[in-house]
Design a protein around this motif. Structure first.
Motif, PDB file in Angstrom:
ATOM      1  N   PRO A   1       0.818  -1.211   0.000  1.00  7.12           N
ATOM      2  CA  PRO A   1       0.000   0.000   0.000  1.00  7.12           C
ATOM      3  C   PRO A   1       0.854   1.264   0.000  1.00  7.12           C
ATOM      4  CG  PRO A   1      -0.247  -1.239   2.067  1.00  7.12           C
ATOM      5  CD  PRO A   1       0.882  -1.837   1.308  1.00  7.12           C
ATOM      6  N   THR A   2       0.273   2.337  -0.488  1.00  9.47           N
ATOM      7  CA  THR A   2       0.833   3.660  -0.303  1.00  9.47           C
ATOM      8  C   THR A   2       0.392   4.163   1.079  1.00  9.47           C
ATOM      9  OG1 THR A   2       1.050   5.849  -1.308  1.00  9.47           O
ATOM     10  CG2 THR A   2      -1.127   4.839  -1.379  1.00  9.47           C
ATOM     11  N   VAL A   3       0.570   5.443   1.356  1.00  6.22           N
ATOM     12  CA  VAL A   3       0.170   5.990   2.657  1.00  6.22           C
ATOM     13  C   VAL A   3      -1.326   5.760   2.871  1.00  6.22           C
ATOM     14  CG1 VAL A   3      -0.148   8.314   1.679  1.00  6.22           C
ATOM     15  CG2 VAL A   3       0.182   8.029   4.145  1.00  6.22           C
ATOM     16  N   ILE A   4      -1.682   5.229   4.034  1.00  6.37           N
ATOM     17  CA  ILE A   4      -3.068   4.879   4.341  1.00  6.37           C
ATOM     18  C   ILE A   4      -3.645   5.914   5.298  1.00  6.37           C
ATOM     19  CG2 ILE A   4      -4.607   3.094   5.232  1.00  6.37           C
ATOM     20  CD1 ILE A   4      -2.371   1.063   4.682  1.00  6.37           C
ATOM     21  N   PHE A   5      -4.866   6.337   5.034  1.00  7.29           N
ATOM     22  CA  PHE A   5      -5.538   7.311   5.897  1.00  7.29           C
ATOM     23  C   PHE A   5      -6.935   6.809   6.215  1.00  7.29           C
ATOM     24  CE2 PHE A   5      -7.224   8.333   1.790  1.00  7.29           C
ATOM     25  CZ  PHE A   5      -8.509   8.778   2.038  1.00  7.29           C
ATOM     26  N   GLY A   6      -7.581   7.498   7.147  1.00 10.24           N
ATOM     27  CA  GLY A   6      -8.957   7.163   7.480  1.00 10.24           C
ATOM     28  C   GLY A   6      -9.313   7.607   8.881  1.00 10.24           C
ATOM     29  N   GLU A   7     -10.536   7.314   9.265  1.00 10.22           N
ATOM     30  CA  GLU A   7     -11.021   7.692  10.582  1.00 10.22           C
ATOM     31  C   GLU A   7     -10.143   7.095  11.682  1.00 10.22           C
ATOM     32  OE1 GLU A   7     -14.750   6.731   8.036  1.00 10.22           O
ATOM     33  OE2 GLU A   7     -12.606   6.196   8.137  1.00 10.22           O
ATOM     34  N   ARG A   8      -9.803   7.886  12.664  1.00 12.71           N
ATOM     35  CA  ARG A   8      -9.027   7.511  13.859  1.00 12.71           C
ATOM     36  C   ARG A   8      -7.527   7.495  13.633  1.00 12.71           C
ATOM     37  NH1 ARG A   8     -12.396   5.385  17.828  1.00 12.71           N
ATOM     38  NH2 ARG A   8     -14.416   4.598  17.119  1.00 12.71           N
TER      39      ARG A   8
ATOM     40  N   VAL B   1      -8.471   3.493   4.295  1.00 12.71           N
ATOM     41  CA  VAL B   1      -8.400   2.261   5.090  1.00 12.71           C
ATOM     42  C   VAL B   1      -9.561   1.314   4.803  1.00 12.71           C
ATOM     43  CG1 VAL B   1      -9.599   3.273   7.089  1.00 12.71           C
ATOM     44  CG2 VAL B   1      -7.974   1.367   7.415  1.00 12.71           C
ATOM     45  N   GLY B   2     -10.736   1.860   4.487  1.00  8.46           N
ATOM     46  CA  GLY B   2     -11.879   1.012   4.173  1.00  8.46           C
ATOM     47  C   GLY B   2     -11.649   0.183   2.926  1.00  8.46           C
ATOM     48  N   ASN B   3     -10.929   0.746   1.969  1.00  8.43           N
ATOM     49  CA  ASN B   3     -10.608   0.008   0.740  1.00  8.43           C
ATOM     50  C   ASN B   3      -9.479  -0.987   0.954  1.00  8.43           C
ATOM     51  OD1 ASN B   3     -12.596   1.296  -0.744  1.00  8.43           O
ATOM     52  ND2 ASN B   3     -11.221   2.918  -1.446  1.00  8.43           N
ATOM     53  N   ILE B   4      -8.491  -0.636   1.753  1.00  4.54           N
ATOM     54  CA  ILE B   4      -7.416  -1.576   2.072  1.00  4.54           C
ATOM     55  C   ILE B   4      -7.984  -2.814   2.752  1.00  4.54           C
ATOM     56  CG2 ILE B   4      -5.436  -1.955   3.595  1.00  4.54           C
ATOM     57  CD1 ILE B   4      -4.552  -0.457   1.226  1.00  4.54           C
ATOM     58  N   ALA B   5      -8.853  -2.597   3.744  1.00  2.00           N
ATOM     59  CA  ALA B   5      -9.469  -3.730   4.447  1.00  2.00           C
ATOM     60  C   ALA B   5     -10.273  -4.595   3.481  1.00  2.00           C
ATOM     61  CB  ALA B   5     -10.351  -3.220   5.582  1.00  2.00           C
ATOM     62  N   ALA B   6     -11.016  -3.953   2.588  1.00  3.88           N
ATOM     63  CA  ALA B   6     -11.822  -4.702   1.623  1.00  3.88           C
ATOM     64  C   ALA B   6     -10.942  -5.471   0.648  1.00  3.88           C
ATOM     65  CB  ALA B   6     -12.746  -3.741   0.874  1.00  3.88           C
ATOM     66  N   PHE B   7      -9.791  -4.902   0.290  1.00  2.00           N
ATOM     67  CA  PHE B   7      -8.875  -5.572  -0.633  1.00  2.00           C
ATOM     68  C   PHE B   7      -8.275  -6.825   0.015  1.00  2.00           C
ATOM     69  CE2 PHE B   7      -4.780  -5.813  -3.050  1.00  2.00           C
ATOM     70  CZ  PHE B   7      -5.331  -5.986  -4.314  1.00  2.00           C
ATOM     71  N   ILE B   8      -7.908  -6.720   1.284  1.00  2.00           N
ATOM     72  CA  ILE B   8      -7.397  -7.896   1.997  1.00  2.00           C
ATOM     73  C   ILE B   8      -8.487  -8.959   2.105  1.00  2.00           C
ATOM     74  CG2 ILE B   8      -6.484  -8.753   4.190  1.00  2.00           C
ATOM     75  CD1 ILE B   8      -5.205  -5.983   4.589  1.00  2.00           C
TER      76      ILE B   8
ATOM     77  N   TYR C   1      -1.198  -1.092  -3.818  1.00  2.00           N
ATOM     78  CA  TYR C   1      -2.580  -0.641  -3.615  1.00  2.00           C
ATOM     79  C   TYR C   1      -2.593   0.872  -3.408  1.00  2.00           C
ATOM     80  CZ  TYR C   1      -7.371  -0.063  -3.005  1.00  2.00           C
ATOM     81  OH  TYR C   1      -8.653   0.364  -3.237  1.00  2.00           O
ATOM     82  N   ILE C   2      -3.271   1.532  -4.343  1.00  2.00           N
ATOM     83  CA  ILE C   2      -3.490   2.979  -4.306  1.00  2.00           C
ATOM     84  C   ILE C   2      -4.905   3.215  -4.802  1.00  2.00           C
ATOM     85  CG2 ILE C   2      -2.835   5.221  -5.287  1.00  2.00           C
ATOM     86  CD1 ILE C   2      -0.321   2.398  -5.388  1.00  2.00           C
ATOM     87  N   ASP C   3      -5.629   4.108  -4.167  1.00  2.00           N
ATOM     88  CA  ASP C   3      -6.951   4.471  -4.670  1.00  2.00           C
ATOM     89  C   ASP C   3      -6.787   5.458  -5.817  1.00  2.00           C
ATOM     90  OD1 ASP C   3      -8.722   2.952  -3.064  1.00  2.00           O
ATOM     91  OD2 ASP C   3      -8.378   4.294  -1.376  1.00  2.00           O
ATOM     92  N   LYS C   4      -7.438   5.146  -6.922  1.00  2.00           N
ATOM     93  CA  LYS C   4      -7.320   5.947  -8.131  1.00  2.00           C
ATOM     94  C   LYS C   4      -8.640   6.619  -8.474  1.00  2.00           C
ATOM     95  CE  LYS C   4      -3.001   4.900  -9.095  1.00  2.00           C
ATOM     96  NZ  LYS C   4      -1.922   5.908  -9.240  1.00  2.00           N
ATOM     97  N   PRO C   5      -8.652   7.735  -9.207  1.00  2.00           N
ATOM     98  CA  PRO C   5      -7.459   8.441  -9.674  1.00  2.00           C
ATOM     99  C   PRO C   5      -6.815   9.261  -8.560  1.00  2.00           C
ATOM    100  CG  PRO C   5      -9.437   9.631 -10.343  1.00  2.00           C
ATOM    101  CD  PRO C   5      -9.907   8.362  -9.696  1.00  2.00           C
ATOM    102  N   ASP C   6      -5.509   9.495  -8.659  1.00  2.00           N
ATOM    103  CA  ASP C   6      -4.806  10.309  -7.674  1.00  2.00           C
ATOM    104  C   ASP C   6      -5.341  11.738  -7.690  1.00  2.00           C
ATOM    105  OD1 ASP C   6      -2.839   8.337  -6.832  1.00  2.00           O
ATOM    106  OD2 ASP C   6      -1.999   8.536  -8.844  1.00  2.00           O
TER     107      ASP C   6
ATOM    108  N   LYS D   1     -13.442  -4.624  -6.553  1.00  2.00           N
ATOM    109  CA  LYS D   1     -14.106  -3.337  -6.729  1.00  2.00           C
ATOM    110  C   LYS D   1     -14.063  -2.581  -5.403  1.00  2.00           C
ATOM    111  CE  LYS D   1     -15.239  -4.288 -10.976  1.00  2.00           C
ATOM    112  NZ  LYS D   1     -14.510  -3.627 -12.088  1.00  2.00           N
ATOM    113  N   ALA D   2     -13.358  -1.469  -5.396  1.00  3.89           N
ATOM    114  CA  ALA D   2     -13.242  -0.688  -4.168  1.00  3.89           C
ATOM    115  C   ALA D   2     -14.614  -0.181  -3.743  1.00  3.89           C
ATOM    116  CB  ALA D   2     -12.289   0.481  -4.367  1.00  3.89           C
TER     117      ALA D   2
END
Length: 333
Positions: A163-170, A202-209, A225-230, A303-304
Motif C-alpha cells: 500500500p501507499t500511505v493509508i488514511f482514514g477515521e481515527r 483504510v476502508g478500501n485496504i481492508a476490503a482488498f485484503i 494498492y493505491i486508490d485511483k485516480p490520484d 471493486k473498491a
C-alpha cells in the motif's frame, strides 16, 4: 478450492487490523495475535510477539490462513535493528510456525517504500531500491516469503500487498496532519498545487485484503494498492472545502520561498534543539509528486467500495464535524 474459515491476524490491534477485523468478523473464525491488546476486540486477542517462536507456534495451532500486519514502521525506531528483528526475523518465525501447523496461506502487507524515493509511477515489476531501514526490512521480508512459497508453489498461497500511505477515521498520521492543517484555515500552499499524491483509504485496504482472503487458490500474487485516480494538492483542498462546507484561503507561495522558509526552520531547530512542523525536507516532500501504478490491483476483480473522495469525506466528517468520539486513535507516519 478450499473454503478457509480459521484465520490468525498478526499485528491486527492497530489501524488497518481493526478495520479489517470489523469487516470480516462475522464471516471467519478470527484470532488476533499482537503485542498490544485490541481496543475493540479484546476477546479475540492473544498477547504475543512475533519475535517469540513458541508463542507463534501455539497461536497458529488449528489455523488455516494468516494475515501478517505486524511491523516496525515509524521513522524514529531505535535501535534500527528492531526493523530487522520484527519485520524480517518476525516473518521467518511466522512462516516456521505455519509450517509446523500445516498452514499454507498468508497475506503480507508490505509497502511502496520498497521502491525508494522519486520513482516515476512504478508498477510491481519495478526494481526495489528502498532508501530507509523500513523499506529495506520490508523488501527483505518479501524475499523470505518468496523463498518460502517457492519450496511448495503447488500448495502454498502468498499474496503481498504494497500500500501507499493509508488514511482514514481515527488515524493520526501524515495525511491527518495535512487535512487538519487545511481544515484550520491556516494552510499555505507551497508551489502551484498541481503535484499528485498517492493515497489509500483504510476502508478500501481492508476490503482488498478481505477479497484476497476469499481467493484461496495456491499461487503467488503481488499488488501495489493505491486508490485511483490520484488527487493533486489543489484537488485535496477543494475536497476539504466541499466536505466541511468551508472556504480555504487560496494563498500560494512559490517553491523557492517555501524552501527558504524550510531552511530557516532547519537552522532554528539546530540552534534550539526543538523539532518544528516545517522543515526543508517536509517542504520538498509536500511539493513532490508521489504516484504508483495500481492497475493490477484494480483489474484483478476487486471493486473498491469507496472512491478516494468518499474516503476523504468520511474521514473529514468523522474528525472535524462529528461531536461524540471515544478518544481511541491510532498513530502512524
Amino acid at each position: 478450492m478450499k473454503n478457509y474459515k480459521n484465520m490468525l491476524f498478526i499485528g491486527a490491534s492497530g489501524f488497518v487490523g481493526t478495520r479489517l477485523t470489523d469487516l470480516v468478523k462475522e464471516e471467519f473464525h478470527l484470532k488476533i495475535f499482537d503485542k498490544q491488546q485490541s481496543p475493540f476486540f479484546p476477546k479475540l486477542t492473544t498477547l504475543g510477539d512475533v519475535r517469540d517462536q513458541e508463542q507463534l507456534d501455539q497461536s497458529l495451532a488449528g489455523q488455516e490462513a494468516v494475515v501478517l500486519l505486524a511491523a516496525e514502521h515509524r521513522d524514529d525506531v531505535s535501535p534500527t535493528s528492531l526493523y530487522y528483528d520484527v519485520n524480517v526475523q518476525g516473518t521467518r518465525n511466522v512462516l516456521d510456525a505455519m509450517d509446523k501447523n500445516g498452514v499454507k496461506k498468508i497475506i503480507f502487507t508490505s509497502s511502496v517504500a520498497v521502491y525508494g524515493l522519486n520513482k516515476t509511477n512504478p508498477n510491481e515489476s519495478h526494481p526495489a531500491d528502498p532508501f530507509n531501514h523500513y523499506g529495506k526490512s520490508k523488501w527483505q521480508a518479501e524475499e523470505v516469503l518468496r523463498e518460502w512459497y517457492n519450496k511448495d508453489p503447488e500448495k502454498r498461497s502468498l499474496t503481498i500487498i504494497r500500500p501507499t500511505v493509508i488514511f482514514g477515521e481515527r488515524n493520526r498520521g501524515n495525511v491527518y496532519n495535512l487535512l487538519k492543517q487545511i481544515a484550520s484555515g491556516k494552510f499555505l500552499m507551497v508551489g502551484k498545487g498541481t503535484n499528485y499524491k498517492s493515497m489509500a483509504y483504510v476502508g478500501n485496504i481492508a476490503a482488498f485484503i478481505k477479497y484476497h482472503l476469499k481467493n484461496s487458490s495456491p499461487g503467488y500474487r503481488v499488488f501495489n494498492y493505491i486508490d485511483k485516480p490520484d488527487l493533486n494538492m489543489n484537488d485535496l483542498v477543494a475536497q476539504v472545502e466541499e466536505s466541511l462546507n468551508k472556504k480555504i484561503p487560496a494563498t500560494h507561495f512559490p517553491y523557492w520561498l517555501g524552501m527558504l522558509g524550510g531552511f530557516g526552520f532547519d537552522v532554528l531547530s539546530k540552534i534550539t534543539g526543538k523539532k518544528f512542523a516545517v522543515s526543508s525536507v517536509r517542504v520538498k516532500k509536500f511539493c513532490a509528486t508521489t504516484q504508483f501504478d495500481a492497475s493490477r490491483a484494480h483489474s484483478c476483480g476487486f471493486k473498491a467500495p469507496y472512491t478516494l473522495s468518499q474516503g476523504l469525506h468520511n474521514t473529514l466528517h468523522y474528525e472535524f464535524i462529528k461531536k461524540q468520539k471515544d478518544g481511541i486513535t491510532f498513530e502512524s507516519e
